[in-house]
Design a protein around this motif. Structure first.
Motif: not given
Length: 188
Positions: A80, A83, A117-120, A152
């Motif tokens: 988050c 990174n 955070s995101d899963d990229c 997530i």
């Protein structure tokens, strides 16, 4: 936290600082000066820093013939704010993939927190290894940390497994155990 050491019973079989393909090649550890911290608490000097603020690792074993690595992790995994997955992917994983490693066992029983955070980067990592028949397995993640992974939906890229007595295995036996589990999971 200074007394939590990376697993050392395979040191006679593999040491990342002696592996000329490793990003940790030539690294020296000072057993008397503690310099790395997690939450301002000193940690054992055998843990390797890879650029994350509070997350450290130790490559316990890498086999370039069978294309796998066993990596133990320690600290706070913070995607988050810090990174950490990007740092891990760019500083360690991309280098290993370039050397032919595409099956990863991450031992995470000493990961104390996970902030999503995101899963990229997880998706990118998965795409990098799956086309070669690879996978990413996380072993023994504490349940409260695993809940955040599940929340997530990282389980579509990173597969959570349990094997509490992994320390009794030789590296190749642990790999075969995890590989068999992953074959079953991925064939569903």
């Amino acid at each position: 936290m200074y007394d939590i050491e990376p697993f050392y019973n395979w040191r006679h079989l593999y040491a990342a600082e002696e592996d000329e393909f490793s990003i940790f090649y030539g690294r020296q550890h000072d057993e008397f000066h503690f310099t790395h911290t997690v939450y301002n608490y000193y940690i054992h000097p055998q843990w390797d820093s890879f650029g994350a603020a509070n997350l450290y690792l130790k490559v316990l074993f890498a086999d370039y013939d069978y294309n796998y690595a066993i990596i133990e992790m320690m600290g706070e995994w913070n995607d988050c704010i810090e990174n950490d997955i990007m740092t891990l992917k760019r500083q360690v994983i991309d280098h290993m993939i370039a050397r032919g490693i595409y099956k990863f066992i991450l031992i995470t029983e000493n990961v104390f927190n996970f902030h999503a955070s995101d899963d990229c980067y997880y998706q990118e990592w998965w795409e990098d290894v799956q086309e070669k028949g690879g996978w990413i397995a996380v072993l023994n993640m504490p349940e409260y940390v695993a809940q955040e992974f599940r929340r997530i939906h990282l389980y579509q890229y990173v597969h959570l497994l349990e094997q509490n007595n992994w320390r009794t295995f030789q590296p190749q036996h642990l790999f075969h155990f995890v590989d068999n589990q992953m074959i079953k999971m991925l064939s569903r």
